[in-house]
Design a protein around this motif. Structure first.
Motif, PDB file in Angstrom:
ATOM      1  N   LEU A   1      -0.245   2.507   4.936  1.00 42.04           N
ATOM      2  CA  LEU A   1      -1.422   1.665   4.713  1.00 42.04           C
ATOM      3  C   LEU A   1      -1.504   1.202   3.255  1.00 42.04           C
ATOM      4  CD1 LEU A   1      -4.090   3.555   6.852  1.00 42.04           C
ATOM      5  CD2 LEU A   1      -3.076   1.332   7.345  1.00 42.04           C
ATOM      6  N   VAL A   2      -1.213   2.092   2.331  1.00 46.98           N
ATOM      7  CA  VAL A   2      -1.227   1.705   0.913  1.00 46.98           C
ATOM      8  C   VAL A   2      -0.157   0.651   0.652  1.00 46.98           C
ATOM      9  CG1 VAL A   2      -0.797   2.515  -1.439  1.00 46.98           C
ATOM     10  CG2 VAL A   2      -2.232   3.862   0.100  1.00 46.98           C
ATOM     11  N   ALA A   3       1.013   0.829   1.239  1.00 43.90           N
ATOM     12  CA  ALA A   3       2.083  -0.155   1.065  1.00 43.90           C
ATOM     13  C   ALA A   3       1.695  -1.505   1.664  1.00 43.90           C
ATOM     14  CB  ALA A   3       3.372   0.360   1.708  1.00 43.90           C
ATOM     15  N   ALA A   4       1.040  -1.481   2.820  1.00 45.15           N
ATOM     16  CA  ALA A   4       0.597  -2.729   3.447  1.00 45.15           C
ATOM     17  C   ALA A   4      -0.451  -3.428   2.596  1.00 45.15           C
ATOM     18  CB  ALA A   4       0.045  -2.449   4.835  1.00 45.15           C
ATOM     19  N   ALA A   5      -1.352  -2.639   2.007  1.00 48.35           N
ATOM     20  CA  ALA A   5      -2.371  -3.221   1.135  1.00 48.35           C
ATOM     21  C   ALA A   5      -1.744  -3.842  -0.110  1.00 48.35           C
ATOM     22  CB  ALA A   5      -3.382  -2.142   0.737  1.00 48.35           C
ATOM     23  N   ARG A   6      -0.766  -3.159  -0.657  1.00 50.44           N
ATOM     24  CA  ARG A   6      -0.094  -3.684  -1.851  1.00 50.44           C
ATOM     25  C   ARG A   6       0.654  -4.975  -1.517  1.00 50.44           C
ATOM     26  NH1 ARG A   6       2.503   0.565  -2.975  1.00 50.44           N
ATOM     27  NH2 ARG A   6       1.066   1.370  -4.557  1.00 50.44           N
ATOM     28  N   GLN A   7       1.321  -5.001  -0.393  1.00 50.16           N
ATOM     29  CA  GLN A   7       2.108  -6.180  -0.013  1.00 50.16           C
ATOM     30  C   GLN A   7       1.223  -7.399   0.214  1.00 50.16           C
ATOM     31  OE1 GLN A   7       4.643  -5.514   3.345  1.00 50.16           O
ATOM     32  NE2 GLN A   7       5.541  -7.554   3.303  1.00 50.16           N
ATOM     33  N   SER A   8       0.026  -7.193   0.761  1.00 49.92           N
ATOM     34  CA  SER A   8      -0.867  -8.316   1.052  1.00 49.92           C
ATOM     35  C   SER A   8      -1.882  -8.573  -0.052  1.00 49.92           C
ATOM     36  CB  SER A   8      -1.605  -8.060   2.362  1.00 49.92           C
ATOM     37  OG  SER A   8      -2.368  -6.862   2.279  1.00 49.92           O
ATOM     38  N   SER A   9      -1.787  -7.801  -1.138  1.00 51.32           N
ATOM     39  CA  SER A   9      -2.737  -7.918  -2.259  1.00 51.32           C
ATOM     40  C   SER A   9      -4.177  -7.707  -1.795  1.00 51.32           C
ATOM     41  CB  SER A   9      -2.597  -9.288  -2.955  1.00 51.32           C
ATOM     42  OG  SER A   9      -1.304  -9.432  -3.495  1.00 51.32           O
ATOM     43  N   ARG A  10      -4.357  -6.791  -0.844  1.00 49.88           N
ATOM     44  CA  ARG A  10      -5.689  -6.404  -0.387  1.00 49.88           C
ATOM     45  C   ARG A  10      -5.921  -4.934  -0.716  1.00 49.88           C
ATOM     46  NH1 ARG A  10      -8.398 -10.755  -0.204  1.00 49.88           N
ATOM     47  NH2 ARG A  10     -10.020  -9.511   0.791  1.00 49.88           N
ATOM     48  N   GLN A  11      -7.030  -4.371  -0.225  1.00 52.06           N
ATOM     49  CA  GLN A  11      -7.369  -2.994  -0.574  1.00 52.06           C
ATOM     50  C   GLN A  11      -7.622  -2.141   0.662  1.00 52.06           C
ATOM     51  OE1 GLN A  11     -10.734  -3.498  -3.296  1.00 52.06           O
ATOM     52  NE2 GLN A  11      -9.406  -2.921  -4.996  1.00 52.06           N
TER      53      GLN A  11
END
Length: 262
Positions: free
Chosen positions: A102-112
């Motif tokens: 989930l953290v990686a997905a947030a980083r990739q999409s520039s979301r939180q």
């Protein structure tokens, strides 16, 4: 963010309470439901039978309140669709691999990935204190016996015959949240804010004299010492959950639209 578009995942006690208290400037754009659900949604709210439906809703924020199995599919879909994601079922994050995804997905999409404080207060202070080394964090969760009904607690003590408070479990935060996901979600929040899952000590207590769900958190470290004590009123529609759990999600949403944030 005027006109914030919110999606709730689940339509149980927590989600309905949040929906009833949404601040001005928030649009409940959709609700994620299990296939076959007959839930009666408010007019104009889109029903989502699967996470894939998030892609067409242009949501700004997705809040999960449907149980830990909903966290990964809805969280990954929300972040991929360009929305921030806030899981109420934080016990799912005891799975370190899931948290990393989930953290990686947030980083990739520039979301939180936003972790709500749930039934706790003082999490901001605990998270600030960890900037300097913390040495110990202990969290006691004290609830009436009825709140532990239907959980493993029934095999660890006789909930119906208790005359005094009994600590029926003591262990790490990941153990507590994994074994008692409906009652000890909040243990994962304490751990994420402080020392982590393995080093945060959690005690679960059934107290026949308790009328509220209580949390006692103590922390020591280079910052000093803190004690956080709360007595939360259980939700009338779900005694395993504190009213403050839903209210903390309302505040999370409000902080996205209000001109002043606390």
């Amino acid at each position: 963010m005027a006109g914030l578009r919110l999606v709730l995942v689940g339509w149980g006690a927590i989600a309905q309470r949040v929906a009833a208290l949404l601040p001005e400037g928030v649009v409940l754009a959709g609700v994620g439901l299990r296939p076959g659900s007959t839930a009666d949604l408010p007019d104009g709210v889109v029903r989502l039978d699967s996470p894939e439906g998030l892609a067409g809703l242009a949501a700004d924020l997705v809040i999960e309140a449907a149980g830990r199995t909903a966290v990964e599919p809805w969280g990954c879909a929300a972040l991929a669709a360009g929305a921030d994601f806030a899981p109420a079922s934080t016990s799912a994050l005891t799975d370190v691999a899931l948290l990393d995804r989930l953290v990686a997905a947030a980083r990739q999409s520039s979301r939180q990935l936003v972790i709500p404080p749930g039934a706790l207060g003082g999490i901001d202070a605990l998270a600030a204190a960890r900037v300097l080394p913390l040495s110990e964090v202990r969290h006691e969760i004290i609830k009436p016996p009825a709140a532990w009904a239907g959980t493993e607690a029934e095999t660890l003590c006789d909930l119906r015959k208790l005359t005094d408070a009994v600590a029926f479990f003591e262990g790490s935060a990941d153990q507590a949240a994994a074994r008692f996901p409906q009652n000890a979600n909040v243990a994962a929040i304490t751990a994420l804010a402080g020392l982590g899952m393995a080093r945060t000590v959690v005690a679960l207590v059934a107290d026949p004299g308790a009328v509220r769900n209580a949390h006692h958190v103590t922390a020591t470290g280079d910052f000093g010492r803190m004690t956080i004590r709360l007595e939360n009123r259980p939700m009338t529609t779900n005694p395993k959950t504190s009213e403050l759990t839903a209210l903390s999600l309302v505040r999370l949403v409000a902080n996205r639209v209000n001109p002043m944030v606390i």
